[in-house]
Scaffold this motif. Sequence first.
Motif, PDB file in Angstrom:
ATOM      1  N   SER A  67      51.088  63.429  41.702  1.00  0.00           N
ATOM      2  CA  SER A  67      50.168  64.361  42.367  1.00  0.00           C
ATOM      3  C   SER A  67      50.975  65.462  43.043  1.00  0.00           C
ATOM      4  N   GLN A  68      50.340  66.613  43.205  1.00  0.00           N
ATOM      5  CA  GLN A  68      50.933  67.748  43.892  1.00  0.00           C
ATOM      6  C   GLN A  68      50.376  67.817  45.317  1.00  0.00           C
ATOM      7  N   PRO A  69      51.064  68.506  46.236  1.00  0.00           N
ATOM      8  CA  PRO A  69      50.531  68.680  47.592  1.00  0.00           C
ATOM      9  C   PRO A  69      49.103  69.200  47.545  1.00  0.00           C
ATOM     10  N   ASP A  70      48.244  68.620  48.362  1.00  0.00           N
ATOM     11  CA  ASP A  70      46.809  68.891  48.283  1.00  0.00           C
ATOM     12  C   ASP A  70      46.302  69.498  49.595  1.00  0.00           C
ATOM     13  N   ASP A  71      45.763  70.703  49.513  1.00  0.00           N
ATOM     14  CA  ASP A  71      45.221  71.378  50.697  1.00  0.00           C
ATOM     15  C   ASP A  71      43.698  71.350  50.743  1.00  0.00           C
ATOM     16  N   GLY A 145      41.573  55.736  48.364  1.00  0.00           N
ATOM     17  CA  GLY A 145      41.203  56.662  47.306  1.00  0.00           C
ATOM     18  C   GLY A 145      40.972  55.920  45.999  1.00  0.00           C
ATOM     19  N   THR A 146      39.964  56.334  45.265  1.00  0.00           N
ATOM     20  CA  THR A 146      39.663  55.695  43.994  1.00  0.00           C
ATOM     21  C   THR A 146      39.238  56.735  42.973  1.00  0.00           C
ATOM     22  N   GLY A 147      39.489  56.442  41.700  1.00  0.00           N
ATOM     23  CA  GLY A 147      39.148  57.375  40.633  1.00  0.00           C
ATOM     24  C   GLY A 147      39.209  56.687  39.286  1.00  0.00           C
ATOM     25  N   PRO A 148      39.111  57.434  38.202  1.00  0.00           N
ATOM     26  CA  PRO A 148      39.099  56.861  36.853  1.00  0.00           C
ATOM     27  C   PRO A 148      40.333  56.034  36.521  1.00  0.00           C
ATOM     28  N   LEU A 149      41.475  56.344  37.150  1.00  0.00           N
ATOM     29  CA  LEU A 149      42.714  55.646  36.822  1.00  0.00           C
ATOM     30  C   LEU A 149      42.966  54.434  37.722  1.00  0.00           C
ATOM     31  N   HIS A 175      43.995  63.005  51.504  1.00  0.00           N
ATOM     32  CA  HIS A 175      43.214  63.113  50.264  1.00  0.00           C
ATOM     33  C   HIS A 175      44.064  63.664  49.130  1.00  0.00           C
ATOM     34  N   VAL A 176      43.928  63.055  47.962  1.00  0.00           N
ATOM     35  CA  VAL A 176      44.551  63.559  46.745  1.00  0.00           C
ATOM     36  C   VAL A 176      43.431  63.947  45.788  1.00  0.00           C
TER      37      VAL A 176
END
Length: 271
Positions: A67-71, A145-149, A175-176
């Motif tokens: 992941s990249q830094p998330d703003d 955090g949760t998602g498809p992966l 948050h990502v």
Amino acid sequence: MDFRRIEVIFLIVFFSLDIFLFLSFRNSQQLVSSTSTNISTVTEMRKRNISFGTLDTKGGNAYYLGSQPDDSLAQNVNKLRNQEVQYDEENHKITSSLNSSISVTTSDRQKVMDKFIKKESNVLFGKDYKYAPQLSTSSQMVYVGTGPLGEVYDKTNQLTFTIESGRVVSYTQTHVRSMIILHERQAIKSEKDVITNLYANSEIPNNSKISYANLAYTKLLVAKDSTIYIPVWFVTIKNKDSKVSSIKKVNAFTGNIIKNSTNGDSNYNAQ
């Protein structure tokens, strides 16, 4: 027709096939041996009053993620209402104190807070989180955090509520927005492999109970402002006498047990 060329091709094919069959045979022999060992270990664990449910023998697959830094939190923080909010730019984290605390009990707190986070003026991106009882305590409710992966058990993608005297008074949030797959999927260790390996390494004491065994992603390292995540088994072990619980972490790719550093950080080098 170039018969010499055809002959060379066939020789390469047959040689490759021989190697494949040899490796397949060797792996099958190792699997039989490993299965037999696991069965005897499970029997021994039960004799030592170690309680657990049915252990899944399916290994499955997982990925290295990044992941990249998330703003995204900073960009949407003005949507929050009825709370005092501070934003930490370095750690991309929100710290919020609620203007009106929320009454909860042990039995209804998940239902109450699940409803609370669905409203965007209460919590940003609430739908991206899932309650994690394994990581929660009487004074903290942790949403991951949760998602498809899959789920992320890591402070870089977490929502944590603080409870004081039966009331939720504040929360912190990271948050990502999205994860990217960095490498093709790889085989991972099964729940049964992980549990029996922990026992073999004296990580599960007698007279204890395995409360949870969950697979989730956690931070491996940060490189060039990118965070790398790896799949890890989180195993919660509760002592039946003291009632104290501890969480053991195991690299899902290698099966190696992860030790926390002296400062409590869960970062580690994959072995």
